[in-house]
Design a protein around this motif. Structure first.
Motif, short mmCIF file in Angstrom:
data_model
loop_
_atom_site.label_atom_id
_atom_site.label_comp_id
_atom_site.label_asym_id
_atom_site.label_seq_id
_atom_site.Cartn_x
_atom_site.Cartn_y
_atom_site.Cartn_z
N PRO A 1 -8.56 3.80 9.41
CA PRO A 1 -7.64 2.90 10.11
C PRO A 1 -6.50 2.43 9.22
N VAL A 2 -6.81 2.12 7.94
CA VAL A 2 -5.75 1.69 7.03
C VAL A 2 -4.77 2.84 6.78
N GLY A 3 -5.30 4.06 6.64
CA GLY A 3 -4.43 5.20 6.42
C GLY A 3 -3.49 5.43 7.59
N ALA A 4 -4.01 5.30 8.82
CA ALA A 4 -3.17 5.46 10.00
C ALA A 4 -2.08 4.39 10.04
N GLY B 1 0.79 -1.22 0.00
CA GLY B 1 0.00 0.00 0.00
C GLY B 1 0.82 1.27 0.00
N VAL B 2 2.16 1.15 0.07
CA VAL B 2 3.06 2.31 0.10
C VAL B 2 4.02 2.16 -1.08
N ASP B 3 3.94 3.08 -2.02
CA ASP B 3 4.82 3.04 -3.18
C ASP B 3 5.88 4.13 -3.03
N ALA B 4 7.07 3.87 -3.56
CA ALA B 4 8.16 4.84 -3.50
C ALA B 4 8.89 4.83 -4.83
N ALA B 5 9.06 6.01 -5.42
CA ALA B 5 9.71 6.12 -6.71
C ALA B 5 10.78 7.20 -6.65
N VAL B 6 11.86 6.97 -7.38
CA VAL B 6 12.96 7.94 -7.42
C VAL B 6 12.53 9.14 -8.26
N ARG B 7 12.73 10.32 -7.72
CA ARG B 7 12.46 11.57 -8.42
C ARG B 7 13.70 12.46 -8.29
N ASP C 1 17.00 13.55 -6.99
CA ASP C 1 17.78 13.23 -5.80
C ASP C 1 16.90 12.87 -4.61
N ALA C 2 15.61 12.66 -4.84
CA ALA C 2 14.68 12.38 -3.75
C ALA C 2 13.84 11.16 -4.07
N VAL C 3 13.07 10.73 -3.06
CA VAL C 3 12.13 9.62 -3.22
C VAL C 3 10.73 10.16 -2.96
N GLU C 4 9.83 9.93 -3.90
CA GLU C 4 8.44 10.35 -3.74
C GLU C 4 7.61 9.16 -3.28
N VAL C 5 6.96 9.31 -2.14
CA VAL C 5 6.14 8.24 -1.56
C VAL C 5 4.67 8.57 -1.78
N THR C 6 3.95 7.63 -2.35
CA THR C 6 2.51 7.77 -2.53
C THR C 6 1.82 6.54 -1.93
N PHE C 7 0.52 6.64 -1.78
CA PHE C 7 -0.25 5.56 -1.15
C PHE C 7 -1.31 5.08 -2.13
N THR C 8 -1.48 3.77 -2.20
CA THR C 8 -2.36 3.20 -3.23
C THR C 8 -3.83 3.48 -2.95
N ASP C 9 -4.18 3.73 -1.71
CA ASP C 9 -5.57 4.04 -1.34
C ASP C 9 -5.62 5.37 -0.61
N GLY C 10 -6.78 6.00 -0.60
CA GLY C 10 -6.95 7.24 0.16
C GLY C 10 -6.69 7.02 1.63
N LEU C 11 -6.02 7.97 2.28
CA LEU C 11 -5.69 7.85 3.71
C LEU C 11 -6.80 8.40 4.60
N LEU D 1 -12.14 10.91 -6.69
CA LEU D 1 -12.15 11.66 -5.44
C LEU D 1 -11.53 10.90 -4.28
N ALA D 2 -11.92 9.64 -4.09
CA ALA D 2 -11.56 8.91 -2.88
C ALA D 2 -10.05 8.75 -2.72
N ARG D 3 -9.35 8.36 -3.78
CA ARG D 3 -7.92 8.10 -3.66
C ARG D 3 -7.12 9.38 -3.45
N ASN D 4 -7.69 10.51 -3.81
CA ASN D 4 -6.99 11.78 -3.63
C ASN D 4 -7.19 12.38 -2.23
N ARG D 5 -7.88 11.65 -1.35
CA ARG D 5 -7.91 12.05 0.06
C ARG D 5 -6.64 11.51 0.69
N THR D 6 -5.53 12.12 0.36
CA THR D 6 -4.23 11.53 0.68
C THR D 6 -3.17 12.60 0.82
#
Length: 310
Positions: free
Chosen positions: A219-222, A192-198, A200-210, A297-302
């Motif tokens: 609860p899953v977001g927490a 549920g936690v993705d990380a990609a190189v951007r 000199d940094a790492v961008e972390v995104t979440f597969t579901d809305g938090l 909408l839902a996934r962008n609550r993040t």
């Protein structure tokens, strides 16, 4: 009685050549002030009083339109070497430039042209390569390459090798950093936690809305923020958190929002608690609505987390 030059050890000859070569390069590029700074910073008497350094100082001051200073340095050359042809020629030209009358005007024109050419000539700055005569129209007489010429070529080669080593070190440092960032991305990934190189940094995104709604975490977001916070523990890195909202009818579609900022703050609180890092270690901001990472909408609550290793 003429003054004796400050003795120059054979080991210092290369230092003299390096100093003169760098100052000469600055003068040829038009940076006369930079050339003077380099020459004036020679605090070693063996360098500051060297014939080549004094001669170049005279030429630079002549080029700057400061004949009195130029004459001063050429006289110091003559104190060491009373018959120095370059100093004698330079002083003779300065004398002609200072005369008055119609003939003197013609002499000033010819002498000024010759003096400027002498100042800008590459080889004339290095002792033993070119001897300037007092004939304003005659070409300089060239002598055989001297020890100083060979030392200058060696200095140029050493400079080139030094620059090549610096470039190699920069390339190695860049490769090491790229490897470190790639390794960090692998270590931050989780279900549920993705990380990609951007860069000199790492961008972390979440597969579901938090967030369920507003700034209330699911609860899953927490849990997912707790996992990420645990993996950030002990790391030396800058962490920036961007809160997101999707563009919805009737609401602004750009410029960020208070709700997005609150989501970033809530995420910072959770990451702080899980990582043991203080809240001041996190930077929070609202992302623009146009930068929402997902459709719908839902996934962008993040939030998006940007981790830049030190």
């Amino acid at each position: 009685m003429s003054a004796s030059p400050t003795p120059v050890r054979r080991a210092d000859e290369l230092r003299v050549v390096l100093l003169v070569s760098r100052a000469r390069a600055a003068a040829r590029s038009g940076d006369l002030d930079g050339a003077l700074r380099l020459l004036d910073e020679a605090d070693d008497p063996a360098l500051a009083g060297h014939r080549d350094v004094l001669d170049l100082l005279a030429r630079v001051h002549a080029q700057r339109g400061e004949p009195a200073r130029a004459a001063e340095y050429w006289r110091r050359v003559q104190e060491q070497q009373p018959r120095d042809p370059a100093a004698s020629a330079g002083l003779a030209r300065l004398d002609r430039l200072g005369r008055r009358g119609p003939r003197a005007a013609l002499a000033r024109h010819r002498a000024g042209t010759a003096l400027a050419a002498a100042v800008c000539a590459v080889a004339a700055i290095t002792a033993g390569t070119v001897v300037l005569t007092d004939d304003a129209d005659g070409p300089p007489e060239r002598s055989a390459p001297s020890l100083t010429d060979r030392a200058e070529r060696l200095a140029q080669r050493l400079d080139a090798e030094h620059r090549a080593r610096q470039e190699q070190e920069r390339a190695r440092a860049s490769a090491r950093r790229a490897d470190a960032v790639a390794a960090l991305a692998r270590e931050l990934r989780a279900p549920g936690v993705d990380a990609a190189v951007r860069g000199d940094a790492v961008e972390v995104t979440f597969t579901d809305g938090l967030f369920a709604e507003a700034d209330r975490l699911t609860p899953v977001g927490a849990d997912r923020l707790a996992v990420l916070g645990g993996r950030l523990a002990g790391r030396q890195a800058d962490v920036e958190i961007l809160g997101h909202t999707a563009a919805v009818p009737g609401a602004p579609d750009s410029g960020g929002s208070v709700l997005a900022l609150w989501r970033a703050l809530v995420a910072a609180r959770e990451l702080s608690a899980a990582s043991g890092r203080p809240l001041t270690a996190f930077t929070t901001a609202s992302a623009d609505q146009q930068d929402a990472p997902y459709p719908g909408l839902a996934r962008n609550r993040t939030v998006t987390v940007l981790v830049t290793p030190d």
